[in-house]
Design a protein around this motif. Structure first.
Motif, PDB file in Angstrom:
ATOM      1  N   SER A  50       0.820  -1.198   0.000  1.00 28.44           N
ATOM      2  CA  SER A  50       0.000   0.000   0.000  1.00 28.44           C
ATOM      3  C   SER A  50       0.862   1.260   0.000  1.00 28.44           C
ATOM      4  CB  SER A  50      -0.929  -0.018   1.216  1.00 28.44           C
ATOM      5  OG  SER A  50      -1.774   1.100   1.222  1.00 28.44           O
ATOM      6  N   LEU A  51       1.941   1.238   0.758  1.00 29.29           N
ATOM      7  CA  LEU A  51       2.854   2.374   0.801  1.00 29.29           C
ATOM      8  C   LEU A  51       3.648   2.506  -0.498  1.00 29.29           C
ATOM      9  CD1 LEU A  51       4.229   2.034   4.441  1.00 29.29           C
ATOM     10  CD2 LEU A  51       2.691   3.811   3.564  1.00 29.29           C
ATOM     11  N   ASN A  52       3.753   1.405  -1.235  1.00 27.67           N
ATOM     12  CA  ASN A  52       4.535   1.371  -2.468  1.00 27.67           C
ATOM     13  C   ASN A  52       3.645   1.590  -3.699  1.00 27.67           C
ATOM     14  OD1 ASN A  52       7.004   1.092  -3.787  1.00 27.67           O
ATOM     15  ND2 ASN A  52       6.688  -1.103  -4.132  1.00 27.67           N
ATOM     16  N   GLY A  53       2.513   2.210  -3.517  1.00 30.78           N
ATOM     17  CA  GLY A  53       1.643   2.503  -4.655  1.00 30.78           C
ATOM     18  C   GLY A  53       0.738   1.367  -5.066  1.00 30.78           C
ATOM     19  N   GLY A  54       0.548   0.397  -4.238  1.00 33.33           N
ATOM     20  CA  GLY A  54      -0.376  -0.691  -4.530  1.00 33.33           C
ATOM     21  C   GLY A  54       0.275  -1.975  -4.996  1.00 33.33           C
ATOM     22  N   VAL A  55       1.616  -2.000  -5.097  1.00 34.34           N
ATOM     23  CA  VAL A  55       2.297  -3.207  -5.554  1.00 34.34           C
ATOM     24  C   VAL A  55       3.451  -3.518  -4.612  1.00 34.34           C
ATOM     25  CG1 VAL A  55       3.599  -4.278  -7.423  1.00 34.34           C
ATOM     26  CG2 VAL A  55       1.740  -2.700  -7.956  1.00 34.34           C
ATOM     27  N   MET A  56       3.545  -4.768  -4.230  1.00 34.42           N
ATOM     28  CA  MET A  56       4.660  -5.238  -3.410  1.00 34.42           C
ATOM     29  C   MET A  56       5.310  -6.375  -4.168  1.00 34.42           C
ATOM     30  SD  MET A  56       6.487  -5.377  -0.740  1.00 34.42           S
ATOM     31  CE  MET A  56       7.488  -6.534   0.127  1.00 34.42           C
ATOM     32  N   ALA A  60       8.551  -9.005  -4.308  1.00 33.78           N
ATOM     33  CA  ALA A  60       9.649  -9.660  -3.610  1.00 33.78           C
ATOM     34  C   ALA A  60      10.039 -10.856  -4.463  1.00 33.78           C
ATOM     35  CB  ALA A  60       9.226 -10.094  -2.219  1.00 33.78           C
ATOM     36  N   PRO A  61      11.224 -11.398  -4.249  1.00 35.19           N
ATOM     37  CA  PRO A  61      11.622 -12.564  -5.045  1.00 35.19           C
ATOM     38  C   PRO A  61      10.580 -13.687  -4.952  1.00 35.19           C
ATOM     39  CG  PRO A  61      13.475 -11.757  -3.759  1.00 35.19           C
ATOM     40  CD  PRO A  61      12.266 -10.986  -3.321  1.00 35.19           C
ATOM     41  N   GLY A  62      10.018 -14.025  -6.076  1.00 31.62           N
ATOM     42  CA  GLY A  62       9.060 -15.117  -6.132  1.00 31.62           C
ATOM     43  C   GLY A  62       7.636 -14.743  -5.788  1.00 31.62           C
ATOM     44  N   MET A  63       7.360 -13.443  -5.593  1.00 27.92           N
ATOM     45  CA  MET A  63       5.981 -13.088  -5.242  1.00 27.92           C
ATOM     46  C   MET A  63       5.680 -11.652  -5.633  1.00 27.92           C
ATOM     47  SD  MET A  63       5.263 -12.542  -1.252  1.00 27.92           S
ATOM     48  CE  MET A  63       5.365 -10.901  -0.628  1.00 27.92           C
ATOM     49  N   GLN A  64       4.409 -11.432  -5.902  1.00 22.01           N
ATOM     50  CA  GLN A  64       3.896 -10.090  -6.140  1.00 22.01           C
ATOM     51  C   GLN A  64       2.591  -9.958  -5.381  1.00 22.01           C
ATOM     52  OE1 GLN A  64       3.435  -9.698 -10.361  1.00 22.01           O
ATOM     53  NE2 GLN A  64       5.427  -8.718 -10.599  1.00 22.01           N
ATOM     54  N   ALA A  65       2.429  -8.836  -4.715  1.00 18.67           N
ATOM     55  CA  ALA A  65       1.176  -8.577  -4.000  1.00 18.67           C
ATOM     56  C   ALA A  65       0.614  -7.267  -4.518  1.00 18.67           C
ATOM     57  CB  ALA A  65       1.431  -8.495  -2.498  1.00 18.67           C
ATOM     58  N   TYR A  66      -0.658  -7.292  -4.873  1.00 25.31           N
ATOM     59  CA  TYR A  66      -1.334  -6.089  -5.348  1.00 25.31           C
ATOM     60  C   TYR A  66      -2.339  -5.651  -4.297  1.00 25.31           C
ATOM     61  CZ  TYR A  66       0.695  -7.356  -9.806  1.00 25.31           C
ATOM     62  OH  TYR A  66       1.580  -7.673 -10.802  1.00 25.31           O
ATOM     63  N   VAL A  67      -2.197  -4.411  -3.922  1.00 21.53           N
ATOM     64  CA  VAL A  67      -3.098  -3.847  -2.918  1.00 21.53           C
ATOM     65  C   VAL A  67      -3.689  -2.589  -3.527  1.00 21.53           C
ATOM     66  CG1 VAL A  67      -3.289  -2.974  -0.573  1.00 21.53           C
ATOM     67  CG2 VAL A  67      -1.570  -4.687  -1.108  1.00 21.53           C
ATOM     68  N   GLU A  68      -4.923  -2.697  -3.975  1.00 26.51           N
ATOM     69  CA  GLU A  68      -5.565  -1.554  -4.609  1.00 26.51           C
ATOM     70  C   GLU A  68      -6.803  -1.163  -3.816  1.00 26.51           C
ATOM     71  OE1 GLU A  68      -6.330  -2.650  -8.632  1.00 26.51           O
ATOM     72  OE2 GLU A  68      -4.222  -2.972  -9.071  1.00 26.51           O
ATOM     73  N   VAL A  99      -6.996   0.010  -0.850  1.00 26.67           N
ATOM     74  CA  VAL A  99      -6.883  -0.124   0.600  1.00 26.67           C
ATOM     75  C   VAL A  99      -5.810   0.846   1.070  1.00 26.67           C
ATOM     76  CG1 VAL A  99      -6.465  -1.698   2.518  1.00 26.67           C
ATOM     77  CG2 VAL A  99      -7.485  -2.566   0.420  1.00 26.67           C
ATOM     78  N   THR A 100      -6.175   1.695   2.000  1.00 24.88           N
ATOM     79  CA  THR A 100      -5.217   2.690   2.485  1.00 24.88           C
ATOM     80  C   THR A 100      -4.241   2.059   3.467  1.00 24.88           C
ATOM     81  OG1 THR A 100      -6.581   3.346   4.362  1.00 24.88           O
ATOM     82  CG2 THR A 100      -6.956   4.521   2.286  1.00 24.88           C
ATOM     83  N   PRO A 101      -3.067   2.655   3.592  1.00 24.83           N
ATOM     84  CA  PRO A 101      -2.126   2.147   4.599  1.00 24.83           C
ATOM     85  C   PRO A 101      -2.718   2.156   6.007  1.00 24.83           C
ATOM     86  CG  PRO A 101      -1.016   3.679   3.127  1.00 24.83           C
ATOM     87  CD  PRO A 101      -2.474   3.730   2.785  1.00 24.83           C
ATOM     88  N   GLY A 102      -3.624   3.097   6.261  1.00 21.88           N
ATOM     89  CA  GLY A 102      -4.257   3.172   7.580  1.00 21.88           C
ATOM     90  C   GLY A 102      -5.014   1.915   7.956  1.00 21.88           C
ATOM     91  N   HIS A 103      -5.621   1.270   6.971  1.00 22.14           N
ATOM     92  CA  HIS A 103      -6.337   0.025   7.261  1.00 22.14           C
ATOM     93  C   HIS A 103      -5.373  -1.070   7.714  1.00 22.14           C
ATOM     94  CE1 HIS A 103      -9.624   1.954   4.983  1.00 22.14           C
ATOM     95  NE2 HIS A 103     -10.381   1.244   5.812  1.00 22.14           N
TER      96      HIS A 103
END
Length: 176
Positions: free
Chosen positions: A42-48, A50-58, A60-64
């Protein structure tokens, strides 16, 4: 002299309590990891990534995620501590001797733990509302859990009953 019998139901409940403790620890670690990954994404603009993984957070605010981590930090230690104390009480019951002097203070510690978790929950809600942007106009609601406070009172009463039962038992042992 009386012969104490093993209480198989208490032994089963003690084993069940151990399983609950481990499930709480495992679920807490998994929840922490997921919330931390979500927060980073969330802090990285909705995409995280890491080696071997991707997480999409759209959407959802960092506060949550901060609110989730704060809730986890309040509840998980309290749940684990209460379960450990209950397991110790159950072990004395399984051994056939629940009115030992240690169980009164254990019940008091459980009551205090539940009360402290409730107070920490109130403080967490106040701090979240004051410091964290949840992305909505509505603040996190502060609610009073009457059942938790009734449990605290009931546990303090039961602790006194156990203390008195232990005292009377010790007096009985002293009489001939």
């Amino acid at each position: 002299m009386t012969i104490r019998q093993q209480n198989s139901m208490a032994a089963f409940l003690s084993l069940l309590m151990l399983a609950i403790i481990w499930l709480a620890v495992i679920a807490g670690v998994i929840a922490f990891l997921l919330l931390a990954i979500g927060l980073l994404g969330s802090l990285n603009g909705g995409v995280m990534e890491a080696p071997g993984m991707q997480a999409y957070v759209e959407g959802v605010t960092p506060g949550h995620f901060v609110a989730g981590l704060a809730s986890l930090a309040v509840f998980a230690p309290g749940i684990i501590y209460v379960c450990l104390q209950l397991r110790r009480i159950l072990s004395t019951l399984a051994a056939g001797d629940p009115f030992v002097p240690e169980n009164g203070p254990r019940l008091t510690r459980i009551a205090l733990a539940i009360g402290l978790v409730e107070l920490a929950r109130y403080l967490t809600v106040i701090l979240l509302n004051a410091l964290v942007d949840l992305g909505t106009e509505q603040p996190v609601r502060l609610s009073i859990n009457l059942a938790a406070w009734a449990a605290v009172v009931a546990l303090f009463i039961l602790a006194q009953v156990f203390r008195e039962g232990s005292r009377l038992r010790e007096e009985e042992k002293m009489t001939i």
